[in-house]
Design a protein around this motif. Structure first.
Motif, PDB file in Angstrom:
ATOM      1  N   UNK A 165       0.822  -1.208   0.000  1.00  0.00           N
ATOM      2  CA  UNK A 165       0.000   0.000   0.000  1.00  0.00           C
ATOM      3  C   UNK A 165       0.859   1.262   0.000  1.00  0.00           C
ATOM      4  N   UNK A 166       2.074   1.170   0.552  1.00  0.00           N
ATOM      5  CA  UNK A 166       2.993   2.310   0.523  1.00  0.00           C
ATOM      6  C   UNK A 166       3.504   2.577  -0.880  1.00  0.00           C
ATOM      7  N   UNK A 167       3.743   1.508  -1.621  1.00  0.00           N
ATOM      8  CA  UNK A 167       4.133   1.613  -3.028  1.00  0.00           C
ATOM      9  C   UNK A 167       5.360   2.453  -3.304  1.00  0.00           C
ATOM     10  N   UNK A 168       6.336   2.433  -2.414  1.00  0.00           N
ATOM     11  CA  UNK A 168       7.560   3.224  -2.597  1.00  0.00           C
ATOM     12  C   UNK A 168       8.372   2.646  -3.754  1.00  0.00           C
ATOM     13  N   UNK A 169       8.437   3.344  -4.894  1.00  0.00           N
ATOM     14  CA  UNK A 169       9.161   2.801  -6.046  1.00  0.00           C
ATOM     15  C   UNK A 169      10.660   2.640  -5.800  1.00  0.00           C
ATOM     16  N   UNK A 170      11.201   3.298  -4.791  1.00  0.00           N
ATOM     17  CA  UNK A 170      12.613   3.159  -4.477  1.00  0.00           C
ATOM     18  C   UNK A 170      12.918   1.976  -3.584  1.00  0.00           C
ATOM     19  N   UNK A 171      11.870   1.311  -3.085  1.00  0.00           N
ATOM     20  CA  UNK A 171      12.039   0.159  -2.208  1.00  0.00           C
ATOM     21  C   UNK A 171      12.403  -1.062  -3.052  1.00  0.00           C
ATOM     22  N   UNK A 172      13.548  -1.693  -2.799  1.00  0.00           N
ATOM     23  CA  UNK A 172      13.923  -2.885  -3.577  1.00  0.00           C
ATOM     24  C   UNK A 172      12.870  -3.994  -3.501  1.00  0.00           C
ATOM     25  N   UNK A 173      12.134  -4.057  -2.405  1.00  0.00           N
ATOM     26  CA  UNK A 173      11.087  -5.072  -2.295  1.00  0.00           C
ATOM     27  C   UNK A 173       9.997  -4.836  -3.338  1.00  0.00           C
TER      28      UNK A 173
END
Length: 154
Positions: free
Chosen positions: A35-43
């Motif tokens: 839900x956070x959808x951080x595009x910088x998160x490798x996950x």
């Protein structure tokens, strides 16, 4: 104890309370990541890989049309697993539930694997106690997934 067994009334899931609690916590964290959808998160890159790794423009266009729906389906699968983890200690899973479990266990392992730096060669070597525990959890999730796959293929 084998977590997944095919019974007369469908697939049965039996987990001790502490394992249910751990799994529920991990699945809730997965929902938060999705839900956070951080595009910088490798996950997120592991959960929603680029369809066109060599063409950023095409990848962005593809992502624009598919990412929201795929994310919503992943969240729905995770929420189904959370529902199944509620009491009692044994749950019955219908076909849709079985698929939600397979997909969510895969997503959990992708996220955890990205946090651990897992590659085709396995996890990165470490002496960090927290990473060692995470490696154990990663292996346990694989055991759960294998148990479900074996029960489905019998």
């Amino acid at each position: 104890m084998i977590p997944f067994r095919r019974g007369r009334d469908g697939m049965e899931l039996t987990l001790p309370d502490h394992e249910r609690a751990l799994l529920a916590d991990l699945v809730a964290q997965l929902v938060t990541v999705l839900e956070g959808g951080d595009p910088g998160d490798p996950a997120m890159a592991r959960l929603l890989p680029s369809a066109y790794p060599d063409d950023e423009e095409a990848a962005a266009e593809f992502r624009r049309f598919t990412a929201d729906d795929l994310t919503a389906r992943k969240v729905a699968n995770a929420r189904r697993v959370l529902d199944d983890l509620g009491p009692p200690p044994t749950s019955r899973l219908d076909e849709a539930g079985q698929q939600s479990w397979l997909r969510t266990l895969t997503d959990l392992r992708l996220v955890l694997g990205s946090r651990l730096g897992v590659t085709d060669g396995g996890p990165a070597p470490t002496d960090d106690p927290a990473a060692l525990v995470m490696n154990d959890v990663f292996d346990w999730l694989g055991y759960l997934q294998e148990s479900l796959v074996q029960a489905l293929t019998r």
